[in-house]
Design a protein around this motif. Structure first.
Motif, PDB file in Angstrom:
ATOM      1  N   CYS A 153      -0.204  25.937 102.963  1.00 31.58           N
ATOM      2  CA  CYS A 153      -0.592  26.659 104.170  1.00 31.58           C
ATOM      3  C   CYS A 153       0.421  27.770 104.471  1.00 31.58           C
ATOM      4  O   CYS A 153       0.046  28.912 104.738  1.00 31.58           O
ATOM      5  N   GLU A 156       0.140  30.572 101.823  1.00 30.93           N
ATOM      6  CA  GLU A 156      -1.042  31.416 102.017  1.00 30.93           C
ATOM      7  C   GLU A 156      -0.837  32.360 103.198  1.00 30.93           C
ATOM      8  O   GLU A 156      -1.205  33.536 103.138  1.00 30.93           O
ATOM      9  N   PHE A 157      -0.252  31.828 104.267  1.00 23.59           N
ATOM     10  CA  PHE A 157      -0.016  32.658 105.450  1.00 23.59           C
ATOM     11  C   PHE A 157       0.935  33.805 105.127  1.00 23.59           C
ATOM     12  O   PHE A 157       0.610  34.981 105.343  1.00 23.59           O
ATOM     13  N   GLU A 187      -4.953  30.288 108.752  1.00 27.92           N
ATOM     14  CA  GLU A 187      -3.860  29.362 108.440  1.00 27.92           C
ATOM     15  C   GLU A 187      -3.040  29.035 109.683  1.00 27.92           C
ATOM     16  O   GLU A 187      -2.506  27.924 109.795  1.00 27.92           O
ATOM     17  N   ARG A 190      -4.955  26.333 111.349  1.00 24.01           N
ATOM     18  CA  ARG A 190      -4.788  25.081 110.604  1.00 24.01           C
ATOM     19  C   ARG A 190      -3.452  24.419 110.963  1.00 24.01           C
ATOM     20  O   ARG A 190      -3.386  23.219 111.201  1.00 24.01           O
ATOM     21  N   SER A 252       4.917  25.949 112.658  1.00 20.42           N
ATOM     22  CA  SER A 252       5.181  25.352 111.344  1.00 20.42           C
ATOM     23  C   SER A 252       6.580  24.752 111.277  1.00 20.42           C
ATOM     24  O   SER A 252       6.788  23.728 110.605  1.00 20.42           O
TER      25      SER A 252
END
Length: 288
Positions: A153, A156-157, A187, A190, A252
């Motif tokens: 994640c 990708e971000f 993302e 997510r 995150s």
């Protein structure tokens, strides 16, 4: 607007009198007790039939369901072809009732019940289903991420932020917006969902497109998230983009801390890359 009972009566009375239809199921939000009912809920109906062609060759039989505002047949479209094993009719009626009706051949019955657990059996003429399924949204519950999922994640971000920067520096705002909406914010959402799961448990769903997220996050976080949708100019796009990065970093980092996961070093590297490109292209002066 027809009542729920009236719609079911029309659907089931038609199915009972047509020998080609052997089974009827209901799917989607109307089977989910965790979704508050409202007038916009579709009736997601599936007919299991003995002869698909006899239905798809002529649409007149659909008139039994009412006067339509519009009809879409995804499997019959050239520009937006659907990849399905059946044939679907997406219908909105003049009384605002929405029925999404799918035809499936009988031989797919066993396979069908492995596709989705949000299914309710409405009619089974041949008693094929010994133990009717109990609808559950368990497949849509929040999922606790593994270390690999967490890093994927993050990767990708931060990787896709470079595409947003490219679009903004080139003055290609549609390119930047597309990557921001389709990947970067996806993302972020997510990651926020994982933080919600950590704090409140992974035993429930946030709904399609995270539509119930607001009730599970602090007001300040929600307002910041909403601010990332302002993308009507280059200055606003930069503000939204940088807010998105800041939010992702905060959320995150907390997820990594709570789960004892390693936080990626490329956050700092890519963040410095963004700052460098802004200076290189004089973006800071443009936004003053």
């Amino acid at each position: 607007m027809r009542s729920e009972k009236e719609v079911y009566d029309i659907v089931l009375n038609f199915a009972k009198t047509d020998k080609r239809i052997r089974m009827v199921t209901l799917e989607g939000s109307r089977t989910n007790t965790n979704i508050p009912p409202d007038d916009f809920q579709d009736f997601d109906i599936t007919f299991f039939v003995t002869d698909m062609d006899s239905f798809t060759s002529d649409d007149k039989w659909l008139d039994i369901f009412g006067e339509r505002l519009i009809l879409q047949k995804p499997e019959d479209m050239e520009l937006f072809p659907a990849v399905e094993k059946g044939f679907s009719y997406l219908m909105l009626f003049t009384d605002d009732v929405k029925i999404d009706l799918t035809l499936l051949p009988l031989e797919l019955i066993d396979e069908y019940f492995t596709w989705n657990k949000l299914v309710k059996l409405l009619l089974d003429k041949d008693n094929r289903i010994v133990k009717p399924p109990i609808p559950t949204d368990i497949d849509y519950h929040l999922q606790k991420p593994t270390q690999r999922m967490f890093d994927d994640c993050c990767n990708e971000f931060w990787n896709t932020t470079t595409y947003v920067v490219k679009g903004l520096c080139r003055k290609e705002i549609l390119f930047a917006i597309d990557h921001m909406n389709d990947i970067v914010r996806k993302e972020l959402l997510r990651m926020i969902s994982w933080l919600i799961g950590i704090k409140q448990g992974f035993h429930f769903s946030l709904g399609k497109n995270y539509k119930f997220m607001k009730q599970y996050v602090p007001e300040e976080l929600w307002e910041r998230l909403m601010s990332t949708y302002n993308m009507d100019s280059y200055p606003h796009m930069w503000e939204s983009f940088e807010q998105c990065m800041a939010l992702f970093r905060e959320v995150s980092s907390e997820v990594a801390c709570q789960l004892d996961y390693q936080y990626p070093l490329y956050d700092e590297k890519i963040s410095n890359y963004v700052i460098r490109q802004k200076k290189k292209y004089g973006i800071e002066d443009d936004n003053k």
